[in-house]
Structures are given as structure tokens and as C-alpha cells.
Design a protein around this motif. Structure first.
Motif, PDB file in Angstrom:
ATOM      1  N   GLU A 277      77.093  31.438  47.485  1.00  0.00           N
ATOM      2  CA  GLU A 277      77.155  31.058  46.071  1.00  0.00           C
ATOM      3  C   GLU A 277      77.412  29.564  45.926  1.00  0.00           C
ATOM      4  O   GLU A 277      77.660  28.863  46.903  1.00  0.00           O
ATOM      5  N   LYS A 278      77.382  29.120  44.683  1.00  0.00           N
ATOM      6  CA  LYS A 278      77.638  27.715  44.356  1.00  0.00           C
ATOM      7  C   LYS A 278      78.895  27.643  43.494  1.00  0.00           C
ATOM      8  O   LYS A 278      79.152  28.533  42.685  1.00  0.00           O
TER       9      LYS A 278
ATOM     10  N   ASP B 245      81.040  26.689  40.488  1.00  0.00           N
ATOM     11  CA  ASP B 245      80.867  26.335  39.084  1.00  0.00           C
ATOM     12  C   ASP B 245      82.013  25.392  38.729  1.00  0.00           C
ATOM     13  O   ASP B 245      83.141  25.829  38.493  1.00  0.00           O
TER      14      ASP B 245
ATOM     15  N   ARG C  19      73.226  30.733  43.637  1.00  0.00           N
ATOM     16  CA  ARG C  19      72.489  29.508  43.988  1.00  0.00           C
ATOM     17  C   ARG C  19      71.186  29.452  43.250  1.00  0.00           C
ATOM     18  O   ARG C  19      70.528  30.346  42.979  1.00  0.00           O
TER      19      ARG C  19
END
Length: 169
Positions: free
Chosen positions: A78-79, A81, A169
Motif C-alpha cells: 500500500e501507499k 496517505d 497503490r
């Protein structure tokens, strides 16, 4: 996870993170793998080499929120936030921390930054997706070493909190 095997594995993989968990009496399992220095994504490499779903392997990222460093821990696929991380700690402006500053403040090298046993205690936020897992893996303080422990124990070890801080992502 038995404490006896944890002590043996901690002795062979002693890092500030393993020492801090041992001192706190928190159960964990040290899991080593042969790190490839050419790997593009350290967390995904760990998941693959340890045979663990990427949803259970979390990466430790540092962000500068309104002039102070904050630790965000999210699944490796994931990225982060940044706006959600800032909101989770009552901040507004957020950007990724300079890697040299992250290394200096944590005492770890990029790619091996553990959320546990850092030189400076920093506000820490663990993505809420971790509560869906019995155990998760985070960096043990060097490339090629992950620590498996319960998400609640990670929160206890870091004086952290849960919040929705990851996005796809």
C-alpha cells in the motif's frame, strides 16, 4: 510464539528492536531472510522470501507533520496517505521525511527502520488493517530481519494508535 525461542532468536538477531521487546516482555518471533541489495521494494521482498501474504507485512515510514516527525506503519503493498496520517495526529501539513533525518532520528538505516526501539520516541500510527491479522511482521532493525508479533503488542511497544492511513497503490 514461545518466549524461550524468542530469547534464543533475539540473542542471534540482537537489534535495538529485539532488545526493547525482550525487555518489555512482549512475545515475538524473529524471522531472517537473505536480503538482496538489488531488491526494489524491501517489504515485498520480505513477504516473498518469508512466504507471508503482503497484507501481513508492514513497512515503517517517517513523515514530517507540521515540523515534527511521525511514524506511519502500513502494509507493504500500500501507499501512505499523508493527509490521513496528519489527521490521525492532529496535524495539517505533511510530507515524507528526508531519509537522512529518518536514519538519524531512528538509529536505523532506510530499508531496515523498525518502529520499535528507535533512538527518539516518535508518535506512531499503525494502519487499522492490522487489526484483521492475528500477527503482523515489521522490520527488526536491519535489512533481512523481520519481527512477527500481534498488532496490539506493536501498539503497546510503540505507544502507538490505530488509524486508517494506507491507501491502494
Amino acid at each position: 510464539m514461545s518466549k524461550r525461542s524468542d530469547a534464543a532468536s533475539a540473542a542471534s538477531a540482537a537489534t535495538p528492536a529485539t532488545l526493547a521487546l525482550t525487555r518489555a516482555g512482549i512475545a515475538f518471533t524473529a524471522r531472517s531472510y537473505d536480503h538482496d541489495p538489488r531488491a526494489a521494494a524491501y517489504g515485498l521482498e520480505a513477504a516473498e522470501k518469508l512466504g507471508v501474504e503482503p497484507e501481513r507485512v508492514f513497512k515503517t515510514l517517517l513523515a514530517d507533520i507540521d515540523g515534527r516527525l511521525v511514524v506511519g506503519i502500513i502494509p507493504v503493498a500500500e501507499k501512505l496517505d499523508l493527509k490521513a496520517l496528519a489527521a490521525a495526529v492532529g496535524g495539517k501539513r505533511a510530507e515524507m521525511a528526508d531519509p537522512a533525518v529518518a536514519e538519524r532520528k531512528t538509529g536505523y538505516v532506510v530499508g531496515g527502520i523498525s518502529p520499535i526501539g528507535q533512538k527518539s520516541a516518535l508518535p506512531t500510527v499503525l494502519d487499522e488493517s492490522a487489526i484483521l491479522c492475528e500477527t503482523i511482521l515489521v522490520s527488526g532493525g536491519r535489512r533481512g530481519l523481520d519481527l512477527e508479533l500481534s498488532p496490539d503488542d506493536l501498539i503497546a511497544a510503540t505507544a502507538g494508535r490505530y488509524a486508517p492511513i494506507a491507501r491502494p497503490r
